[in-house]
Motif scaffolding. Sequence first.
Motif, mmCIF file in Angstrom:
data_model
loop_
_atom_site.group_PDB
_atom_site.id
_atom_site.type_symbol
_atom_site.label_atom_id
_atom_site.label_comp_id
_atom_site.label_asym_id
_atom_site.label_seq_id
_atom_site.Cartn_x
_atom_site.Cartn_y
_atom_site.Cartn_z
ATOM 1 N N HIS A 58 -81.435 -0.829 13.476
ATOM 2 C CA HIS A 58 -81.811 -0.837 14.892
ATOM 3 C C HIS A 58 -81.296 -2.118 15.568
ATOM 4 O O HIS A 58 -80.820 -2.075 16.705
ATOM 5 C CB HIS A 58 -83.333 -0.735 15.026
ATOM 6 N N GLU A 61 -77.693 -1.721 16.346
ATOM 7 C CA GLU A 61 -77.497 -0.881 17.535
ATOM 8 C C GLU A 61 -77.748 -1.678 18.807
ATOM 9 O O GLU A 61 -76.998 -1.567 19.778
ATOM 10 C CB GLU A 61 -78.419 0.344 17.482
ATOM 11 N N GLN A 62 -78.788 -2.491 18.805
ATOM 12 C CA GLN A 62 -79.080 -3.313 19.980
ATOM 13 C C GLN A 62 -77.955 -4.311 20.238
ATOM 14 O O GLN A 62 -77.547 -4.516 21.383
ATOM 15 C CB GLN A 62 -80.406 -4.044 19.797
ATOM 16 N N GLN A 65 -74.955 -2.402 21.667
ATOM 17 C CA GLN A 65 -75.157 -2.066 23.074
ATOM 18 C C GLN A 65 -75.013 -3.298 23.970
ATOM 19 O O GLN A 65 -74.429 -3.219 25.053
ATOM 20 C CB GLN A 65 -76.527 -1.406 23.287
#
Length: 117
Positions: A58, A61-62, A65
Amino acid sequence: MTTTQHIAMLARMEAARRETHAHLRLIERQIAARAERLMTTFRARSPDYRKSRSTWSHADEQLYQATLSELAFSRHREVEGLSRKLVRQDAAIAAFRRRHGLPEVDPELDMAGLRAA
């Protein structure tokens, strides 16, 4: 002007629009590819790290982004300029079609047809 000349001019206008659209998509792909390359340098992990699970967390992914947003912002003027140009080209093509009695075609459907061919 004859109908043949109108069709030829319309074809040139549509070709210019396709070129602008392709350039915009190229920039978007470049931004995504650059973000992915940056992520691979951030995510250096040993080859046996959690073999049975995905190595994409996670937090990764952050970070991806956030990196993608930064890169998109760094080229936002270019992207916005091309987007505005596409809108102008669409309006010019639609007006040309109306003025010369040529059938209306949705540019996105037209582009989908080109991709399929």
